[in-house]
Design a protein around this motif. Structure first.
Motif, short mmCIF file in Angstrom:
data_model
loop_
_atom_site.label_atom_id
_atom_site.label_comp_id
_atom_site.label_asym_id
_atom_site.label_seq_id
_atom_site.Cartn_x
_atom_site.Cartn_y
_atom_site.Cartn_z
N VAL A 1 0.87 -1.18 0.00
CA VAL A 1 0.00 0.00 0.00
C VAL A 1 0.91 1.22 0.00
O VAL A 1 1.51 1.56 1.03
N PRO A 2 1.05 1.87 -1.15
CA PRO A 2 1.97 3.01 -1.23
C PRO A 2 1.63 4.09 -0.21
O PRO A 2 0.45 4.32 0.08
N CYS A 3 2.66 4.73 0.33
CA CYS A 3 2.43 5.75 1.37
C CYS A 3 3.08 7.07 0.98
O CYS A 3 4.27 7.12 0.64
N LEU A 4 2.28 8.12 1.05
CA LEU A 4 2.78 9.49 0.81
C LEU A 4 2.92 10.20 2.15
O LEU A 4 1.98 10.24 2.94
N THR A 5 4.10 10.75 2.40
CA THR A 5 4.30 11.55 3.61
C THR A 5 4.39 13.02 3.22
O THR A 5 5.19 13.39 2.36
N VAL A 6 3.52 13.82 3.82
CA VAL A 6 3.51 15.26 3.55
C VAL A 6 4.06 15.97 4.78
O VAL A 6 3.64 15.70 5.91
N ILE A 7 5.02 16.84 4.55
CA ILE A 7 5.62 17.59 5.66
C ILE A 7 5.21 19.05 5.55
O ILE A 7 5.37 19.67 4.49
N MET A 8 4.64 19.56 6.63
CA MET A 8 4.19 20.95 6.63
C MET A 8 4.89 21.71 7.74
O MET A 8 4.90 21.27 8.88
N VAL A 9 5.47 22.85 7.39
CA VAL A 9 6.12 23.69 8.40
C VAL A 9 5.35 25.01 8.45
O VAL A 9 5.23 25.70 7.43
N GLY A 10 4.83 25.35 9.64
CA GLY A 10 4.02 26.57 9.77
C GLY A 10 2.55 26.24 9.63
O GLY A 10 2.17 25.07 9.53
N ALA B 1 6.35 26.95 12.63
CA ALA B 1 7.13 27.81 11.72
C ALA B 1 8.53 28.09 12.29
O ALA B 1 9.44 28.47 11.55
N SER B 2 8.68 27.90 13.60
CA SER B 2 9.98 28.17 14.24
C SER B 2 10.97 27.01 14.02
O SER B 2 12.13 27.10 14.42
N MET B 3 10.53 25.93 13.40
CA MET B 3 11.41 24.78 13.18
C MET B 3 12.69 25.21 12.46
O MET B 3 12.64 26.01 11.51
N GLN B 4 13.82 24.68 12.92
CA GLN B 4 15.09 25.04 12.29
C GLN B 4 15.35 24.17 11.06
O GLN B 4 14.87 23.04 10.98
N GLU B 5 16.14 24.72 10.16
CA GLU B 5 16.42 24.00 8.91
C GLU B 5 17.04 22.62 9.17
O GLU B 5 16.63 21.62 8.57
N LEU C 1 5.48 23.65 0.01
CA LEU C 1 6.10 24.95 -0.15
C LEU C 1 5.00 26.02 -0.16
O LEU C 1 3.87 25.69 -0.49
N PRO C 2 5.24 27.25 0.19
CA PRO C 2 6.53 27.79 0.59
C PRO C 2 6.90 27.44 2.03
O PRO C 2 6.03 27.16 2.85
N LEU C 3 8.21 27.50 2.31
CA LEU C 3 8.72 27.28 3.66
C LEU C 3 9.03 28.64 4.29
O LEU C 3 9.21 29.63 3.56
N PRO C 4 9.11 28.68 5.63
CA PRO C 4 9.48 29.96 6.26
C PRO C 4 10.83 30.43 5.70
O PRO C 4 11.67 29.60 5.31
N PRO C 5 11.05 31.76 5.66
CA PRO C 5 12.23 32.31 4.97
C PRO C 5 13.58 31.83 5.52
O PRO C 5 14.58 31.85 4.79
N HIS C 6 13.63 31.38 6.79
CA HIS C 6 14.93 30.97 7.33
C HIS C 6 15.32 29.56 6.88
O HIS C 6 16.39 29.06 7.23
N ILE C 7 14.45 28.89 6.11
CA ILE C 7 14.77 27.54 5.63
C ILE C 7 14.99 27.58 4.12
O ILE C 7 14.16 28.14 3.38
N SER C 8 16.10 27.01 3.66
CA SER C 8 16.40 27.01 2.23
C SER C 8 15.58 25.94 1.52
O SER C 8 15.75 24.74 1.77
N GLU C 9 14.69 26.38 0.63
CA GLU C 9 13.85 25.41 -0.09
C GLU C 9 14.72 24.50 -0.95
O GLU C 9 14.47 23.31 -1.07
N GLN C 10 15.76 25.09 -1.54
CA GLN C 10 16.62 24.29 -2.42
C GLN C 10 17.31 23.17 -1.64
O GLN C 10 17.37 22.03 -2.10
N LYS C 11 17.81 23.53 -0.42
CA LYS C 11 18.47 22.50 0.40
C LYS C 11 17.49 21.38 0.73
O LYS C 11 17.84 20.20 0.71
N VAL C 12 16.28 21.78 1.07
CA VAL C 12 15.25 20.81 1.44
C VAL C 12 14.96 19.88 0.26
O VAL C 12 14.97 18.66 0.38
#
Ligand code: NAD
Length: 285
Positions: free
Chosen positions: A32-41, A71-75, A98-109
């Motif tokens: 059973v395929p599983c999708l994990t969605v991560i939300m910050v903020g 939203a305070s989660m660190q990168e 997306l979008p992520l809070p500005p202190h987190i690099s979307e590209q790195k993620v």
């Protein structure tokens, strides 16, 4: 000419029925395929998109889980969570909303997500494979646009496709996919002078600028297929596209509405990518 309205809702419904059959087949093999969605903020628009994705998973018989963080989660913490998901054999698709809070690099993620679990198709490896015309997880909105054209048997090969917008998530990839289908592709963007000169020559016009009402009847060739990707909220709270629907409908041969056009296909392609990732990782493709 009055355009045939391309219902993304209808095409998405047909796709989801086929995906459910695929998911049922996998289930009979114990997968059973599983999708994990991560939300910050707690952005309400993001939450509403995520709810649509989770509902879509349930509809076709996929598992999903939502991991929510403040939203305070660190990168570094977020990258660690992604690494855990990368290593988790139970997880087939990872999507960081997306979008992520500005202190987190979307590209790195994006670059931390395992390419074979990157169901958004944003990882440079998937983008590179797509550019090379190789097998890849392809980003959902561009893939959905191509499937809408195919569902209506709209010829792409040999046609002139004009794409308005060059973002990494819509404009650029949809142009590459049209090229792969043997269209001649022109990209337009905010620095293109006299946009109309280009759009008027399009057999297939894809508009993804995020500018309400940018394209009117005078900007469209008689008989063109017009795909309106834009989603803009008016002052009175309505959702409208980038295309002036009422006027263009009298000139184009095909036109997508907003809402109910590209949007439903985007989530459906995410479900398709999750199934594809699950099969691929288990050697079932
Ligand atoms: P973006 O802001 O990243 O990019 C917009 C692009 O349009 C840019 O390349 C810019 O150069 C171009 N542009 C802006 N104004 C222009 C103008 N006046 N003339 C010509 N080009 C112009 O946006 P995006 O993420 O690519 O999204 C585009 C639109 O599509 C937005 O309205 C977004 O909400 C919508 N969208 C819809 C879906 C969906 O599933 N329905 C998915 C993604 C994006």
């Amino acid at each position: 000419m009055t355009a045939e309205i391309i219902s993304g809702k209808q095409t998405a419904k047909e796709w989801r029925a086929r995906l459910k059959v695929e998911a049922d087949e996998l289930k009979s093999k114990g997968v059973v395929p599983c999708l994990t969605v991560i939300m910050v903020g707690d952005d309400p628009a993001s939450l509403s998109y995520i709810k649509g994705k989770i509902k879509g998973c349930a509809e076709v018989g996929l598992r999903s889980e939502l991991k929510r963080f403040p939203a305070s989660m660190q990168e570094a913490e977020l990258l660690e969570v992604i690494e855990q998901c990368n290593a988790d054999e139970e997880i087939d698709g990872i999507l960081v909303q997306l979008p992520l809070p500005p202190h987190i690099s979307e590209q790195k993620v994006i670059e931390t997500i395992r390419p074979d679990k990157d169901v958004d198709g944003f990882h440079p490896i998937n983008i590179g494979r797509m550019v090379a015309g190789e097998e890849a997880l392809i980003s959902c909105t561009p893939q959905g646009i191509i499937q809408l054209l195919k569902a209506k048997d709209i010829a792409i090969e040999g046609k002139h496709a004009v794409v308005v917008g060059r973002s990494n998530i819509v404009g650029k990839p949809v142009g590459l996919l049209l090229l792969k289908e043997n269209a001649t592709v022109t990209y337009c963007h905010s620095k293109t002078p006299d946009l109309s000169t280009f759009t008027r020559t399009a057999d297939i016009l894809i508009v993804a600028a995020g500018r309400a009402g940018l394209i009117g009847a005078d900007d469209v060739k008689e008989g063109a297929a017009v795909i309106d990707v834009g989603v803009n909220r008016t002052e009175d709270g309505r959702l409208v596209g980038d295309v002036r629907f009422e006027e263009v409908k009298e000139k184009a041969a095909y036109l997508t509405p907003v809402p109910g056009g590209v949007g439903p296909m985007t989530i459906t392609m995410l479900l398709a990518n999750t199934i594809k990732a699950a099969k691929k990782r288990r050697g079932l493709l």
